[in-house]
Design an enzyme around this catalytic site. Sequence first.
Site, PDB file in Angstrom:
ATOM      1  N   ARG A  92      40.840  30.124  41.154  1.00 39.51           N
ATOM      2  CA  ARG A  92      41.612  28.875  40.640  1.00 39.51           C
ATOM      3  C   ARG A  92      43.149  29.225  41.201  1.00 39.51           C
ATOM      4  O   ARG A  92      43.639  28.750  40.254  1.00 39.51           O
ATOM      5  CB  ARG A  92      41.952  28.722  38.794  1.00 39.51           C
ATOM      6  CG  ARG A  92      42.117  30.316  38.403  1.00 39.51           C
ATOM      7  CD  ARG A  92      42.054  30.214  36.907  1.00 39.51           C
ATOM      8  NE  ARG A  92      42.525  31.098  36.590  1.00 39.51           N
ATOM      9  CZ  ARG A  92      43.001  31.325  35.243  1.00 39.51           C
ATOM     10  NH1 ARG A  92      43.051  30.439  34.753  1.00 39.51           N
ATOM     11  NH2 ARG A  92      43.025  32.515  34.251  1.00 39.51           N
ATOM     12  N   LYS A 112      47.996  29.020  40.230  1.00 37.33           N
ATOM     13  CA  LYS A 112      46.876  29.011  39.510  1.00 37.33           C
ATOM     14  C   LYS A 112      46.991  27.895  39.042  1.00 37.33           C
ATOM     15  O   LYS A 112      47.523  27.736  38.035  1.00 37.33           O
ATOM     16  CB  LYS A 112      47.714  30.176  38.812  1.00 37.33           C
ATOM     17  CG  LYS A 112      46.655  30.868  37.914  1.00 37.33           C
ATOM     18  CD  LYS A 112      47.241  32.533  37.962  1.00 37.33           C
ATOM     19  CE  LYS A 112      46.071  33.022  36.603  1.00 37.33           C
ATOM     20  NZ  LYS A 112      46.713  34.916  36.135  1.00 37.33           N
ATOM     21  N   ARG A 175      53.500  31.286  40.677  1.00 37.78           N
ATOM     22  CA  ARG A 175      53.353  32.881  40.617  1.00 37.78           C
ATOM     23  C   ARG A 175      54.185  33.651  41.683  1.00 37.78           C
ATOM     24  O   ARG A 175      53.442  32.784  42.915  1.00 37.78           O
ATOM     25  CB  ARG A 175      52.065  33.467  40.439  1.00 37.78           C
ATOM     26  CG  ARG A 175      52.068  34.849  39.951  1.00 37.78           C
ATOM     27  CD  ARG A 175      50.793  35.813  39.708  1.00 37.78           C
ATOM     28  NE  ARG A 175      50.458  35.579  40.354  1.00 37.78           N
ATOM     29  CZ  ARG A 175      48.881  35.763  40.151  1.00 37.78           C
ATOM     30  NH1 ARG A 175      48.248  36.386  39.145  1.00 37.78           N
ATOM     31  NH2 ARG A 175      47.427  35.816  40.789  1.00 37.78           N
ATOM     32  N   ARG A 182      45.352  42.762  47.048  1.00 37.09           N
ATOM     33  CA  ARG A 182      45.079  43.647  45.862  1.00 37.09           C
ATOM     34  C   ARG A 182      43.432  44.742  46.209  1.00 37.09           C
ATOM     35  O   ARG A 182      43.627  44.610  47.816  1.00 37.09           O
ATOM     36  CB  ARG A 182      43.833  43.042  45.272  1.00 37.09           C
ATOM     37  CG  ARG A 182      44.709  41.909  44.238  1.00 37.09           C
ATOM     38  CD  ARG A 182      43.136  40.236  44.527  1.00 37.09           C
ATOM     39  NE  ARG A 182      44.421  38.907  44.149  1.00 37.09           N
ATOM     40  CZ  ARG A 182      44.725  39.091  43.123  1.00 37.09           C
ATOM     41  NH1 ARG A 182      43.772  39.329  41.477  1.00 37.09           N
ATOM     42  NH2 ARG A 182      45.337  37.172  43.077  1.00 37.09           N
ATOM     43  N   ASP A 251      40.473  44.433  41.135  1.00 39.21           N
ATOM     44  CA  ASP A 251      40.741  42.676  42.110  1.00 39.21           C
ATOM     45  C   ASP A 251      42.332  42.838  41.366  1.00 39.21           C
ATOM     46  O   ASP A 251      42.676  42.120  41.076  1.00 39.21           O
ATOM     47  CB  ASP A 251      39.404  41.860  41.973  1.00 39.21           C
ATOM     48  CG  ASP A 251      39.233  41.684  40.324  1.00 39.21           C
ATOM     49  OD1 ASP A 251      39.366  42.878  39.785  1.00 39.21           O
ATOM     50  OD2 ASP A 251      40.034  40.647  39.423  1.00 39.21           O
ATOM     51  N   ASN A 252      42.700  43.278  40.252  1.00 44.83           N
ATOM     52  CA  ASN A 252      43.730  43.192  39.106  1.00 44.83           C
ATOM     53  C   ASN A 252      45.188  44.720  39.669  1.00 44.83           C
ATOM     54  O   ASN A 252      45.844  44.922  39.197  1.00 44.83           O
ATOM     55  CB  ASN A 252      44.024  43.140  37.908  1.00 44.83           C
ATOM     56  CG  ASN A 252      43.145  41.848  37.560  1.00 44.83           C
ATOM     57  OD1 ASN A 252      42.869  40.462  38.032  1.00 44.83           O
ATOM     58  ND2 ASN A 252      42.381  41.278  36.780  1.00 44.83           N
ATOM     59  N   ASP A 261      48.334  40.111  36.981  1.00 44.69           N
ATOM     60  CA  ASP A 261      47.738  39.530  35.786  1.00 44.69           C
ATOM     61  C   ASP A 261      47.852  39.752  34.583  1.00 44.69           C
ATOM     62  O   ASP A 261      47.647  40.418  34.034  1.00 44.69           O
ATOM     63  CB  ASP A 261      45.901  40.032  37.022  1.00 44.69           C
ATOM     64  CG  ASP A 261      44.774  39.465  35.861  1.00 44.69           C
ATOM     65  OD1 ASP A 261      45.224  38.746  34.641  1.00 44.69           O
ATOM     66  OD2 ASP A 261      44.145  38.860  36.704  1.00 44.69           O
TER      67      ASP A 261
END
Length: 491
Positions: A92, A112, A175, A182, A251-252, A261
């Site tokens: 997203r 986002k 953002r 990542r 992934d964060n 995140d």
Amino acid sequence: MPITSLPFDHTYARELPGFYAPCQPASVRAPLLLFFNHSLSEELRLGLAGQDDAALAALFSGNALPAGAQPIAQAYSGHQFGHFSPQLGDGRALLIGEVIDRHGLRRDIALKGSGRTPFSRNGDGKAAVGPMLREVLMGEAMHALDIPTTRALAVVATGEAVFRERTLPGAVLTRVAASHLRVGTFQYISAHGSLEQVRQLADYAIARHEPECQEAANRYLGFLRAVAERQAALIARWMHVGFIHGVMNTDNMGIPGETIDYGPCAFMEAYDPGAVFSSIDEMGRYAYQAQPRIARWNLARLAETLLPLLAEAEGQAIELATEVIDAFPARYQHHWLAGLRAKLGLSGPGDDDAALGESWLDLLHAQQVDFTLAWRRLADAAEGNEAPLRALFAGQPGLERWLQRWRERCAAEPAVQDRAARMRRTNPWLIPRNHRVEEALAAASDEGDLTLFEQLLHALRQPFDEDPALARYAEPASGAFMAEFRTFCGT
Ligand code: AMP
Ligand code: MG
């Protein structure tokens, strides 16, 4: 007046074909600008000063992308709560371009909540007003606390409904990040790509984030070490303000070492090393005190993807990687201890400082004292005003013994004139208090009233200055509120 062009570059899209999918944002029904970060926009040299809200809303909803935007959904994998998901990616979000900021640094600009992408799986690609404004508050608070973070440039309400457990007003967040690389980006390429592509990604990351490694004998080892070092510093900073990220999946975890995140994150109020607020973190995998250990675990996943680049012989590569990963706890401790000394008002190292800090934290824990206020009142104690600190502890004898130790430790240093003032520059007066964040977001989301959000944001921008007019933002939430308080992944 529509915004027709922005000074975008696209190194990621250009240099890493196969690592993303081109994708257009969905158009939204009735874009309305809820938040715009003017000072960040200036820092990014976007040339948007004087633009009206309608033009900004059209741009940052994705409805009217200017010439030069090239939206892509980035691919990544990730270990989520310890389980490997090979195919995540921007479900997203869309990177629309990179800019060079006022300091000469390359920054990503991404939407986002901008609709479905090839990575959306069953998701709707959307985001809601509450969680996106929450990301503004948390990110701007972290920035004001001088902690590396991605930041919000804009939030635009879409005028559309988003369907979650209940119907919510939709929004798109813009953002800004030093990059969106990542640990999970490396995992994706390692799982799906060739060795040559892993090298391409690592070279890209080195050129962008660690150019000094380019000269190193083993640039990939230097890169791994630099990423680990930045994480060690970052997590130490989190720990010292009571920040709980809440979903430290690989992934964060960003390669640039920024906090990224802001889904289920929260600041701790009463000190509790086991604090967990995320509704889905049932096992406490991402509890406050677990964060340094999890960071190391995530770095080990990054190291695995780099093994073929570290040395020809696998055994040797593993040895080199292991050395970096095993050194992480000591590097973390180094940063934590430096931060601790500053918080305690000490200007140089002493042998027992870690123990002094630990026993202070034990006291806070035993009495469930508010973490932020306790540190702040310790600064008052440094200039002889001990009553406010004592008031937090309900007459605990342990506090007197500890204060005695601390005073002696301080006295062992050359007389410092401005100890209290220095402590106040590192021990914030304001953090985003959970009850204040919730009330501001409820008013914004349920009633479309941004007054509380704006007032809170204003307060959070000066976290180190005590201002009686802002006293309501310094008050801890009640025990009853915190007992029920849960956070949610920002879906
Ligand atoms: P997060 O929990 O925000 O780190 O997201 C984990 C993954 O789920 C990422 O790949 C996201 O892009 C994806 N994701 C989260 N929410 C949505 C949504 N509403 N629609 C599509 N994908 C989503
Ligand atoms: Mg995420």
